[in-house]
Design an enzyme around this catalytic site. Structure first.
Site, PDB file in Angstrom:
ATOM      1  N   GLU A 189     -21.686 -62.512 -31.789  1.00 48.15           N
ATOM      2  CA  GLU A 189     -21.126 -61.417 -30.990  1.00 48.15           C
ATOM      3  C   GLU A 189     -21.570 -61.574 -29.542  1.00 48.15           C
ATOM      4  O   GLU A 189     -22.169 -62.582 -29.167  1.00 48.15           O
ATOM      5  CB  GLU A 189     -21.607 -60.071 -31.549  1.00 48.15           C
ATOM      6  CG  GLU A 189     -23.130 -59.935 -31.540  1.00 48.15           C
ATOM      7  CD  GLU A 189     -23.631 -58.786 -32.396  1.00 48.15           C
ATOM      8  OE1 GLU A 189     -22.839 -58.258 -33.207  1.00 48.15           O
ATOM      9  OE2 GLU A 189     -24.820 -58.430 -32.265  1.00 48.15           O
TER      10      GLU A 189
ATOM     11  N   ASP B  21     -27.308 -53.932 -24.884  1.00 49.31           N
ATOM     12  CA  ASP B  21     -26.036 -54.566 -24.527  1.00 49.31           C
ATOM     13  C   ASP B  21     -25.699 -54.403 -23.045  1.00 49.31           C
ATOM     14  O   ASP B  21     -24.561 -54.047 -22.691  1.00 49.31           O
ATOM     15  CB  ASP B  21     -24.880 -53.979 -25.353  1.00 49.31           C
ATOM     16  CG  ASP B  21     -25.203 -53.814 -26.824  1.00 49.31           C
ATOM     17  OD1 ASP B  21     -25.987 -54.619 -27.336  1.00 49.31           O
ATOM     18  OD2 ASP B  21     -24.655 -52.889 -27.450  1.00 49.31           O
TER      19      ASP B  21
END
Length: 326
Positions: A208, A38
């Protein structure tokens, strides 16, 4: 014979220099060792920074590291710029940091505790520091968002500054994405004209990992699709005239290459000022790795066609060339 030997020796030495130069002028993927996911990439004061999630079982995700580089090839690790000793309400699953500089401070948004319902402690938090490497301290003493508005799990936050100076927080898991207008001191949100504080902007196939940037007056909205533990994790995008959309999905621009790595997703974009150069920073799973947390951070170049559409990125083992900002 002697002259021929000297000639061959010189050629060999020159070849070695060229090979050595090529090796040192490429970042190589992954760009630094360790399991990290991420990643948010950004530039502060002529230096590249990457803020990733420490990729481990949730109970071990109790801190955040950062990495800096002058040229994209050599990275310095800044350990534990933030951890749960500074964020008393955070206990696990510190995820997906997003950072921005405002005035003289650096504001680091993060998710914590992986809450599953409104009455659990956790959500999106905010920490502040006077330097990009921290140390960061809790800004609010509580989560900034701790409930499921419009069905969006409060994770995967991205802070975005518009051309008019307005700051937005774009976030959401569980297939829903919200945008909210941050107030001036980042302590809360300004309602939209409709009265709502959280406006849903979820595009088709969104899962997401939202990210947004502006190019030639257009708003490029990007997100991750698929499951983060699987090989088909990927990134898609849309273009609109406003940060509120509407965003119509155009297609995927980042995905696995079965000869290089799988699960390429949850990215960010580094835009180099005055160069019209774009780098996509993302995580992927090395071939042969089956553990969901076995993820590494990589960088490759991102390009556009003549109409402004993103050309699907090519994931590589070589990475990008060195690029000093000064």
């Amino acid at each position: 014979m002697k002259n021929k030997f000297l000639f061959l020796l010189i050629i060999t030495m020159l070849s070695s220099c060229v090979v050595s130069k090529n090796k040192t002028s490429l970042a190589g993927n992954p760009i630094f060792p360790g399991w990290y996911a991420d990643p948010e990439g950004i530039i502060f004061d002529d230096e590249y920074w990457v803020y990733p999630t420490f990729s481990a079982p949730y109970e071990k995700q109790v801190f955040l590291d950062a990495f800096s580089s002058k040229d994209l090839t050599k990275w310095k690790k800044h350990e534990k710029i933030l951890d749960t000793t500074a964020i008393r309400w955070a206990h696990k699953a510190m995820w997906a940091p997003s950072i921005i500089k405002k005035d003289k401070n650096y504001f680091l948004f993060f998710g914590a505790n992986d809450i599953q319902k409104d009455n659990e402690e956790g959500g999106i938090g905010l920490a502040v520091a006077s330097k990009p490497e921290g140390p960061y301290k809790d800004y609010l003493g509580k989560p900034l968002i701790d409930k499921f508005y419009n069905g969006a799990q409060p994770i995967d936050q991205f802070v975005f500054k518009d051309v008019d100076g307005q700051y937005y927080l774009i976030y959401g898991g569980w297939g829903h994405c919200n945008i909210a207008k941050l107030n001036d001191d980042f302590s809360g949100f300004i309602p939209f004209d409709t009265g709502e504080r959280f406006k849903e902007i979820t595009p088709e196939s969104y899962v997401e990992g939202p990210f947004m940037f502006i190019r030639n007056g257009k708003y490029y909205f990007m997100w991750s699709e698929g499951g983060w533990t699987g090989p088909n994790y990927s990134v898609a995008y849309a273009i609109a005239d406003s940060p509120m959309g509407p965003f119509k999905r155009i297609g995927k621009i980042l995905e696995q290459n079965k000869e290089i790595a799988t699960g390429a997703g949850h990215h960010s974009v580094i835009i180099v000022p005055k160069q019209d150069k774009y780098y996509i920073v993302y995580h992927r799973r090395p071939l042969g790795e089956t553990d969901g947390n076995s993820r590494v951070t990589c960088i490759d170049e991102m390009h556009f066609d003549e109409n402004g559409f993103i050309i699907p990125a090519v994931i590589t083992n070589e990475g990008v060339k060195a690029n000093k900002l000064k």
